[in-house]
Scaffold this motif. Structure first.
Motif, PDB file in Angstrom:
ATOM      1  N   ILE A  86       0.966  -1.332   0.091  1.00  0.00           N
ATOM      2  CA  ILE A  86       0.135   0.050  -0.125  1.00  0.00           C
ATOM      3  C   ILE A  86       0.777   1.251  -0.035  1.00  0.00           C
ATOM      4  O   ILE A  86       2.065   1.176   0.283  1.00  0.00           O
ATOM      5  CB  ILE A  86      -0.938  -0.167   1.051  1.00  0.00           C
ATOM      6  CG1 ILE A  86      -0.201  -0.036   2.487  1.00  0.00           C
ATOM      7  CG2 ILE A  86      -1.914  -1.218   1.183  1.00  0.00           C
ATOM      8  CD1 ILE A  86      -0.973  -0.032   3.718  1.00  0.00           C
ATOM      9  N   PRO A  87       0.345   2.368  -0.366  1.00  0.00           N
ATOM     10  CA  PRO A  87       1.196   3.552  -0.460  1.00  0.00           C
ATOM     11  C   PRO A  87       2.047   3.880   0.984  1.00  0.00           C
ATOM     12  O   PRO A  87       3.186   4.403   0.775  1.00  0.00           O
ATOM     13  CB  PRO A  87      -0.001   4.887  -0.824  1.00  0.00           C
ATOM     14  CG  PRO A  87      -0.832   4.047  -1.747  1.00  0.00           C
ATOM     15  CD  PRO A  87      -1.066   2.529  -0.939  1.00  0.00           C
ATOM     16  N   GLU A  88       1.390   3.412   1.976  1.00  0.00           N
ATOM     17  CA  GLU A  88       1.826   3.821   3.320  1.00  0.00           C
ATOM     18  C   GLU A  88       3.138   2.935   3.582  1.00  0.00           C
ATOM     19  O   GLU A  88       3.914   3.425   4.562  1.00  0.00           O
ATOM     20  CB  GLU A  88       0.788   3.380   4.333  1.00  0.00           C
ATOM     21  CG  GLU A  88      -0.059   4.392   4.496  1.00  0.00           C
ATOM     22  CD  GLU A  88      -1.246   4.305   3.353  1.00  0.00           C
ATOM     23  OE1 GLU A  88      -1.932   5.279   3.176  1.00  0.00           O
ATOM     24  OE2 GLU A  88      -1.283   3.222   2.765  1.00  0.00           O
ATOM     25  N   ASP A  89       3.604   2.188   2.725  1.00  0.00           N
ATOM     26  CA  ASP A  89       4.907   1.130   2.760  1.00  0.00           C
ATOM     27  C   ASP A  89       5.884   1.776   2.124  1.00  0.00           C
ATOM     28  O   ASP A  89       6.974   1.172   2.214  1.00  0.00           O
ATOM     29  CB  ASP A  89       4.383  -0.321   2.299  1.00  0.00           C
ATOM     30  CG  ASP A  89       3.285  -1.127   2.886  1.00  0.00           C
ATOM     31  OD1 ASP A  89       2.657  -1.698   2.238  1.00  0.00           O
ATOM     32  OD2 ASP A  89       3.367  -0.955   4.044  1.00  0.00           O
ATOM     33  N   ALA A  90       5.484   2.779   1.368  1.00  0.00           N
ATOM     34  CA  ALA A  90       6.782   3.588   0.649  1.00  0.00           C
ATOM     35  C   ALA A  90       7.734   4.256   1.580  1.00  0.00           C
ATOM     36  O   ALA A  90       7.289   4.851   2.427  1.00  0.00           O
ATOM     37  CB  ALA A  90       5.883   4.589  -0.293  1.00  0.00           C
ATOM     38  N   ALA A  91       8.928   3.847   1.500  1.00  0.00           N
ATOM     39  CA  ALA A  91      10.113   4.101   2.354  1.00  0.00           C
ATOM     40  C   ALA A  91      11.255   3.645   1.940  1.00  0.00           C
ATOM     41  O   ALA A  91      11.416   2.940   0.792  1.00  0.00           O
ATOM     42  CB  ALA A  91       9.637   3.763   3.644  1.00  0.00           C
ATOM     43  N   VAL A  92      12.370   4.183   2.691  1.00  0.00           N
ATOM     44  CA  VAL A  92      13.553   3.546   2.371  1.00  0.00           C
ATOM     45  C   VAL A  92      13.828   2.440   3.318  1.00  0.00           C
ATOM     46  O   VAL A  92      13.499   2.800   4.539  1.00  0.00           O
ATOM     47  CB  VAL A  92      14.777   4.691   2.474  1.00  0.00           C
ATOM     48  CG1 VAL A  92      16.178   3.982   2.395  1.00  0.00           C
ATOM     49  CG2 VAL A  92      14.760   5.797   1.548  1.00  0.00           C
ATOM     50  N   TYR A  93      14.059   1.335   2.899  1.00  0.00           N
ATOM     51  CA  TYR A  93      14.161  -0.087   3.809  1.00  0.00           C
ATOM     52  C   TYR A  93      15.646  -0.164   4.155  1.00  0.00           C
ATOM     53  O   TYR A  93      16.562  -0.090   3.065  1.00  0.00           O
ATOM     54  CB  TYR A  93      13.401  -1.291   3.168  1.00  0.00           C
ATOM     55  CG  TYR A  93      11.914  -1.167   3.246  1.00  0.00           C
ATOM     56  CD1 TYR A  93      11.164  -0.233   2.443  1.00  0.00           C
ATOM     57  CD2 TYR A  93      11.331  -1.960   3.898  1.00  0.00           C
ATOM     58  CE1 TYR A  93       9.824   0.051   2.614  1.00  0.00           C
ATOM     59  CE2 TYR A  93       9.867  -1.862   4.151  1.00  0.00           C
ATOM     60  CZ  TYR A  93       9.206  -0.826   3.432  1.00  0.00           C
ATOM     61  OH  TYR A  93       7.807  -0.784   3.598  1.00  0.00           O
ATOM     62  N   PHE A  94      15.809  -0.439   5.407  1.00  0.00           N
ATOM     63  CA  PHE A  94      17.266  -0.717   5.663  1.00  0.00           C
ATOM     64  C   PHE A  94      17.037  -2.187   6.479  1.00  0.00           C
ATOM     65  O   PHE A  94      16.254  -2.456   7.167  1.00  0.00           O
ATOM     66  CB  PHE A  94      17.669   0.206   6.813  1.00  0.00           C
ATOM     67  CG  PHE A  94      17.952   1.731   6.249  1.00  0.00           C
ATOM     68  CD1 PHE A  94      16.459   2.479   6.493  1.00  0.00           C
ATOM     69  CD2 PHE A  94      18.875   2.150   5.558  1.00  0.00           C
ATOM     70  CE1 PHE A  94      16.510   3.724   5.896  1.00  0.00           C
ATOM     71  CE2 PHE A  94      18.707   3.704   5.200  1.00  0.00           C
ATOM     72  CZ  PHE A  94      17.807   4.349   5.551  1.00  0.00           C
ATOM     73  N   CYS A  95      18.537  -2.936   6.299  1.00  0.00           N
ATOM     74  CA  CYS A  95      18.630  -3.909   7.089  1.00  0.00           C
ATOM     75  C   CYS A  95      19.672  -3.745   8.064  1.00  0.00           C
ATOM     76  O   CYS A  95      20.500  -3.053   7.940  1.00  0.00           O
ATOM     77  CB  CYS A  95      19.198  -5.182   6.161  1.00  0.00           C
ATOM     78  SG  CYS A  95      20.434  -5.203   5.241  1.00  0.00           S
ATOM     79  N   ALA A  96      19.602  -4.502   9.202  1.00  0.00           N
ATOM     80  CA  ALA A  96      20.297  -4.266  10.400  1.00  0.00           C
ATOM     81  C   ALA A  96      20.671  -5.598  10.930  1.00  0.00           C
ATOM     82  O   ALA A  96      19.993  -6.473  10.953  1.00  0.00           O
ATOM     83  CB  ALA A  96      19.806  -3.419  11.290  1.00  0.00           C
ATOM     84  N   ALA A  97      21.987  -5.840  11.698  1.00  0.00           N
ATOM     85  CA  ALA A  97      22.139  -6.893  12.186  1.00  0.00           C
ATOM     86  C   ALA A  97      22.725  -6.928  13.673  1.00  0.00           C
ATOM     87  O   ALA A  97      23.595  -5.737  13.833  1.00  0.00           O
ATOM     88  CB  ALA A  97      23.456  -7.674  11.401  1.00  0.00           C
ATOM     89  N   ARG A  98      22.737  -7.885  14.511  1.00  0.00           N
ATOM     90  CA  ARG A  98      23.317  -7.847  15.843  1.00  0.00           C
ATOM     91  C   ARG A  98      23.867  -9.299  16.047  1.00  0.00           C
ATOM     92  O   ARG A  98      23.382 -10.415  15.783  1.00  0.00           O
ATOM     93  CB  ARG A  98      22.367  -7.442  16.959  1.00  0.00           C
ATOM     94  CG  ARG A  98      22.729  -7.366  18.285  1.00  0.00           C
ATOM     95  CD  ARG A  98      21.625  -7.212  19.329  1.00  0.00           C
ATOM     96  NE  ARG A  98      22.039  -7.397  20.741  1.00  0.00           N
ATOM     97  CZ  ARG A  98      22.277  -6.367  21.627  1.00  0.00           C
ATOM     98  NH1 ARG A  98      21.981  -5.371  21.358  1.00  0.00           N
ATOM     99  NH2 ARG A  98      22.665  -7.052  22.808  1.00  0.00           N
ATOM    100  N   LEU A  99      25.023  -9.311  16.691  1.00  0.00           N
ATOM    101  CA  LEU A  99      25.677 -10.571  17.012  1.00  0.00           C
ATOM    102  C   LEU A  99      25.198 -11.070  18.237  1.00  0.00           C
ATOM    103  O   LEU A  99      25.201 -12.349  18.184  1.00  0.00           O
ATOM    104  CB  LEU A  99      27.288 -10.219  17.032  1.00  0.00           C
ATOM    105  CG  LEU A  99      28.180 -11.311  17.362  1.00  0.00           C
ATOM    106  CD1 LEU A  99      27.937 -12.374  15.938  1.00  0.00           C
ATOM    107  CD2 LEU A  99      29.560 -11.072  17.554  1.00  0.00           C
ATOM    108  N   TRP A 100      25.087 -10.364  19.240  1.00  0.00           N
ATOM    109  CA  TRP A 100      24.923 -10.720  20.759  1.00  0.00           C
ATOM    110  C   TRP A 100      23.210 -10.860  21.055  1.00  0.00           C
ATOM    111  O   TRP A 100      22.638  -9.991  20.466  1.00  0.00           O
ATOM    112  CB  TRP A 100      25.381 -10.276  21.784  1.00  0.00           C
ATOM    113  CG  TRP A 100      26.959 -10.492  21.631  1.00  0.00           C
ATOM    114  CD1 TRP A 100      27.695  -9.451  21.289  1.00  0.00           C
ATOM    115  CD2 TRP A 100      27.830 -11.563  21.578  1.00  0.00           C
ATOM    116  NE1 TRP A 100      29.220  -9.750  20.949  1.00  0.00           N
ATOM    117  CE2 TRP A 100      29.281 -11.094  21.270  1.00  0.00           C
ATOM    118  CE3 TRP A 100      27.601 -12.935  21.963  1.00  0.00           C
ATOM    119  CZ2 TRP A 100      30.100 -11.997  21.263  1.00  0.00           C
ATOM    120  CZ3 TRP A 100      28.734 -13.786  21.808  1.00  0.00           C
ATOM    121  CH2 TRP A 100      29.969 -13.333  21.750  1.00  0.00           C
ATOM    122  N   GLY A 101      22.895 -11.686  21.909  1.00  0.00           N
ATOM    123  CA  GLY A 101      21.368 -11.408  22.356  1.00  0.00           C
ATOM    124  C   GLY A 101      20.496 -12.628  21.800  1.00  0.00           C
ATOM    125  O   GLY A 101      20.922 -13.301  20.658  1.00  0.00           O
TER     126      GLY A 101
END
Length: 126
Positions: A86-101
């Motif tokens: 939907i139009p509300e999904d328009a955005a810049v999408y980022f991925c991120a990562a974490r090693l611990w937890g």
């Protein structure tokens, strides 16, 4: 670990896209991975996260039932399948990562992640 997000583009309302987050420099299977997005003029927000072996996931309410996060550790890649856009999904999408937890409510916070990729732009036309 270095992360590279790709797969963004222009899609019509109701369409689908699959984003990819490719990792290099380290073994992706060691990391919990999340997707975030930021629309113009808005704060960056959590979208989805996945644990190390892919058997546990977490979604924002706004995308639950429409988006699916998955991973292929052999290919060092995490995916975000986005359906019924939907139009509300328009955005810049980022991925991120974490090693611990462990994957949990903390995984929805930007500050929980140590490594970020550049964004990929998703545009949804109405």
């Amino acid at each position: 670990v270095q992360l590279q997000a790709s797969g963004g583009g222009l899609v019509q309302d109701g369409g689908s896209l699959r984003l990819s987050c490719a990792a290099s420099g380290s073994t992706l299977s060691l990391y919990i991975v999340g997707w975030f997005r930021q629309a113009p003029g808005k704060e960056r927000e959590f979208v989805a996260a996945i644990n190390r072996n892919g058997d546990s996931t977490f979604y924002a309410d706004s995308v639950k039932g429409r988006f699916t996060i998955s991973r292929d550790n052999a290919k060092s890649t995490v995916y975000l399948q986005m359906n019924s856009l939907i139009p509300e999904d328009a955005a810049v999408y980022f991925c991120a990562a974490r090693l611990w937890g462990s994957l949990g409510s903390g995984s929805t916070s930007q500050s929980w992640y140590y490594h970020w990729g550049q964004g990929t732009l998703v545009t949804v036309s109405s």
